[in-house]
Design a protein around this motif. Structure first.
Motif, PDB file in Angstrom:
ATOM      1  N   LYS A   1      20.922 -10.495  25.605  1.00  0.00           N
ATOM      2  CA  LYS A   1      20.380  -9.319  26.287  1.00  0.00           C
ATOM      3  C   LYS A   1      21.368  -8.765  27.316  1.00  0.00           C
ATOM      4  O   LYS A   1      21.452  -7.559  27.536  1.00  0.00           O
TER       5      LYS A   1
ATOM      6  N   SER B   1      24.635  -8.647  27.190  1.00  0.00           N
ATOM      7  CA  SER B   1      25.728  -7.892  26.581  1.00  0.00           C
ATOM      8  C   SER B   1      25.277  -6.548  26.019  1.00  0.00           C
ATOM      9  O   SER B   1      26.123  -5.691  25.755  1.00  0.00           O
ATOM     10  N   SER B   2      23.981  -6.378  25.855  1.00  0.00           N
ATOM     11  CA  SER B   2      23.488  -5.132  25.253  1.00  0.00           C
ATOM     12  C   SER B   2      22.562  -4.387  26.197  1.00  0.00           C
ATOM     13  O   SER B   2      22.997  -3.491  26.935  1.00  0.00           O
ATOM     14  N   ASP B   3      21.310  -4.761  26.224  1.00  0.00           N
ATOM     15  CA  ASP B   3      20.297  -4.042  27.009  1.00  0.00           C
ATOM     16  C   ASP B   3      20.631  -3.996  28.499  1.00  0.00           C
ATOM     17  O   ASP B   3      20.551  -2.931  29.132  1.00  0.00           O
TER      18      ASP B   3
ATOM     19  N   LYS C   1      23.571  -4.639  30.153  1.00  0.00           N
ATOM     20  CA  LYS C   1      24.819  -3.954  30.479  1.00  0.00           C
ATOM     21  C   LYS C   1      24.633  -2.441  30.509  1.00  0.00           C
ATOM     22  O   LYS C   1      25.207  -1.745  31.358  1.00  0.00           O
ATOM     23  N   SER C   2      23.817  -1.919  29.602  1.00  0.00           N
ATOM     24  CA  SER C   2      23.613  -0.470  29.536  1.00  0.00           C
ATOM     25  C   SER C   2      22.876   0.070  30.758  1.00  0.00           C
ATOM     26  O   SER C   2      22.906   1.277  31.020  1.00  0.00           O
ATOM     27  N   LEU C   3      22.237  -0.810  31.507  1.00  0.00           N
ATOM     28  CA  LEU C   3      21.487  -0.390  32.694  1.00  0.00           C
ATOM     29  C   LEU C   3      22.295  -0.502  33.979  1.00  0.00           C
ATOM     30  O   LEU C   3      21.890   0.042  35.013  1.00  0.00           O
TER      31      LEU C   3
ATOM     32  N   THR D   1      24.725   0.054  36.951  1.00  0.00           N
ATOM     33  CA  THR D   1      25.211   1.280  37.572  1.00  0.00           C
ATOM     34  C   THR D   1      26.607   1.071  38.135  1.00  0.00           C
ATOM     35  O   THR D   1      26.839   0.115  38.890  1.00  0.00           O
TER      36      THR D   1
ATOM     37  N   GLN E   1      28.842   6.670  39.369  1.00  0.00           N
ATOM     38  CA  GLN E   1      27.503   7.217  39.179  1.00  0.00           C
ATOM     39  C   GLN E   1      26.790   7.471  40.505  1.00  0.00           C
ATOM     40  O   GLN E   1      26.023   8.428  40.629  1.00  0.00           O
TER      41      GLN E   1
ATOM     42  N   SER F   1      32.532  -4.656  32.576  1.00  0.00           N
ATOM     43  CA  SER F   1      33.093  -5.030  31.272  1.00  0.00           C
ATOM     44  C   SER F   1      32.884  -6.502  30.949  1.00  0.00           C
ATOM     45  O   SER F   1      32.794  -6.884  29.765  1.00  0.00           O
TER      46      SER F   1
ATOM     47  N   SER G   1      29.708  -7.962  28.697  1.00  0.00           N
ATOM     48  CA  SER G   1      29.721  -8.080  27.239  1.00  0.00           C
ATOM     49  C   SER G   1      30.953  -8.857  26.773  1.00  0.00           C
ATOM     50  O   SER G   1      31.270  -8.870  25.585  1.00  0.00           O
TER      51      SER G   1
END
Length: 511
Positions: A92, A94-96, A98-100, A102, A106, A503, A506
């Motif tokens: 989770k 490396s995917s979900d 990491k995408s959150l 900030t 930003q 970085s 992931s």
């Protein structure tokens, strides 16, 4: 008839979707920006600040947002957790997750800020749980804060929150936004994503204080004025603002004394020190009132306010007593080009002997203990930290004010969720706390020892009931000692973490 009804419903739904886009740009910031505090750079200025050859490679898109932003969040939640299922967590992460996360860029513009900013950091125990065996080169981080409690001046660990005892905490999520609902919704989303792979250990909910107290901590003093400027990030350095190399805050960057020995994946990360510091506000106010000074020409209230200001080194407005030694000056406080532009030295004053004169500011004052400026000759920026804490807990109640004593109700506990970032804990937070704050002889070479920092200082290893001596708080009798028999700040514990570059989430951390 049924077809017409369905068509109308579908049409209304489409119209509603078009009228209210799913992803709307923010119109209000998740950050505060009091006049007294240094401004953050614009995204353009932050990019321009990093184009010189010496600072090439400072990747603001890979640096987690909380590290360089400082004490500017409106609402923030610290969610401390342990990892139960490393495989699921890493998947989770490396995917979900990491995408959150900030990044710094930003947060610099309202239009690019998320609804809730999300950052993450791991303790040494957390890295071990993830199977990361690399040595990050920081002894304090490796051993954890619990092992350092005595030398930090914590009078034992009996006041520590149970979750901080030992090394059971593996990580912390830092969630920041402009409303509590936003923060809570984001936490619920994270918990849904991670499920049983983590367990909650502890949480601290913080918020900027309301109204005119925004930017002030619970004792009432404006905070965050002395934040350093960072090469490669800050373009317009203010008068009196210390400038630090990025590597003094960010691991692996220029200025990191251990740059060559750091694992490559850590570059752009930072060590996060968290401390839950309970503030005994009614007790502080009572002590200040009972020890009001007797400076001629001042009213009783002015003498009371002056004593409190000399404990801190600033008036509640943020004006430094070194420049406004007798009365508050709100114009000075709100001018961030002047309110940090002092050194404690006054060669323009006839007969001023810098080594012994503390008429304007005591050697023991909190802001002098934590940033000595000219007291050490040229300022050593290697001991600077970026503070990113926030007040927690409610405002003082009328009942507490009447009793002049803090409530024992856990729901009424208040204080500072202290956060500090640095590339070397021993040279940053630990040095400041042990060598300066807790050292009764610092600033060195004084006939009468200054004593410990009256706000957060305590000699290492001393018991809670041991009085703390300070001097210099009475400008009429600088050698007069005060014996503090009350704790204004009580450590509730904390932990040391590493806030990795995005970085790495992931990469090494989820491998």
């Amino acid at each position: 008839m049924k077809v017409s009804y369905i068509a109308i419903v579908i049409g209304l739904a489409v119209q509603s979707a078009l009228a209210v886009p799913k992803f709307q740009p923010r119109r209000t910031s998740i950050l505060i920006n009091p006049d007294a505090q240094p401004d953050l750079p614009s995204p353009q200025n932050a990019r321009l600040a990093g184009v010189t050859p010496a600072n090439a490679g400072l990747n603001l898109n890979d640096i987690q947002g909380d590290i360089l932003i400082g004490m500017k969040k409106k609402k923030e939640l610290f969610f401390f957790f342990s990892i139960n299922d490393a495989a699921t967590f890493k998947s989770k992460l490396s995917s979900d997750i990491k995408s959150l996360i900030t990044n710094t860029n930003q947060l610099l513009s309202v239009s690019t800020q998320p609804i809730t900013a999300v950052n993450i950091a791991f303790s040494q125990a957390g890295l071990t749980a993830l199977g990361v065996s690399d040595n990050l080169g920081d002894a304090g981080f490796q051993s954890g804060q619990f092992a350092d409690a005595a030398k930090l001046g914590d009078a034992g660990t009996t006041n520590w929150v149970s979750g901080f005892a030992g090394t059971k905490i593996h990580g912390v999520f830092l969630l920041a936004s402009d409303t509590v609902d936003n923060v809570n919704n984001e936490l619920a989303s994270l918990q849904s994503i991670l499920g049983s792979s983590i367990s909650e250990i502890h949480r601290v909910a913080g918020a900027a204080r309301p109204g005119n107290e925004e930017g002030h901590e619970h004792f009432g003093f404006m905070d965050g004025i002395s934040q350093p400027a960072v090469q490669g990030f800050t373009q317009n350095v203010l008068n009196g603002q210390a400038t630090v190399a990025p590597g003094e805050l960010l691991v692996g960057e220029t200025g990191d004394s251990l740059q060559s020995s750091r694992p490559s994946w850590t570059t752009g990360g930072s060590f996060l020190v968290f401390r839950q510091l309970q503030q005994m506000v009614p007790e502080f106010n009572k002590y200040v009132a009972n020890h009001a000074l007797s400076v001629p020409g001042l009213t009783a209230q002015e003498n009371e306010d002056l004593f409190g200001a000399r404990l801190i080194g600033r008036w509640k407005s943020g004006a430094p007593i070194d420049l406004a030694p007798l009365r508050d000056d709100t114009d000075l406080a709100n001018d961030n080009t002047r309110n940090n532009n002092f050194t404690f030295n006054h060669p323009e004053v006839p007969g001023f002997v810098f080594a012994s004169n503390q008429t304007n500011c005591p050697f023991s004052a909190h802001i002098r203990k934590t940033r000595p400026r000219a007291d050490l000759g040229s300022e050593n920026t290697g001991h600077h930290i970026m503070r990113a804490g926030i007040p927690y807990g409610p405002e003082v109640t009328d009942a507490e004010t009447s009793a002049q004593q803090s409530s024992t109700d856990p729901a009424l506990e208040r204080g500072l969720a202290f956060v500090a970032y640095q590339s070397n804990i021993a040279q940053g937070f630990e040095f400041m706390q042990e060598a300066w704050v807790n050292n009764a002889n610092f600033i060195f070479g004084k006939t009468t020892p200054p004593g410990v920092d009256p706000i957060i200082g305590r000699a290492a290893g001393s018991a809670a009931e041991t009085p703390r001596d300070i001097s210099g708080t009475d400008p009429l009798t600088p050698t007069k000692k005060f014996s503090l028999d009350v704790e204004f700040v009580v450590s509730r514990g904390g932990e040391y973490f590493f806030s990795p570059p995005i970085s790495a989430l992931s990469g090494v951390l989820s491998a």
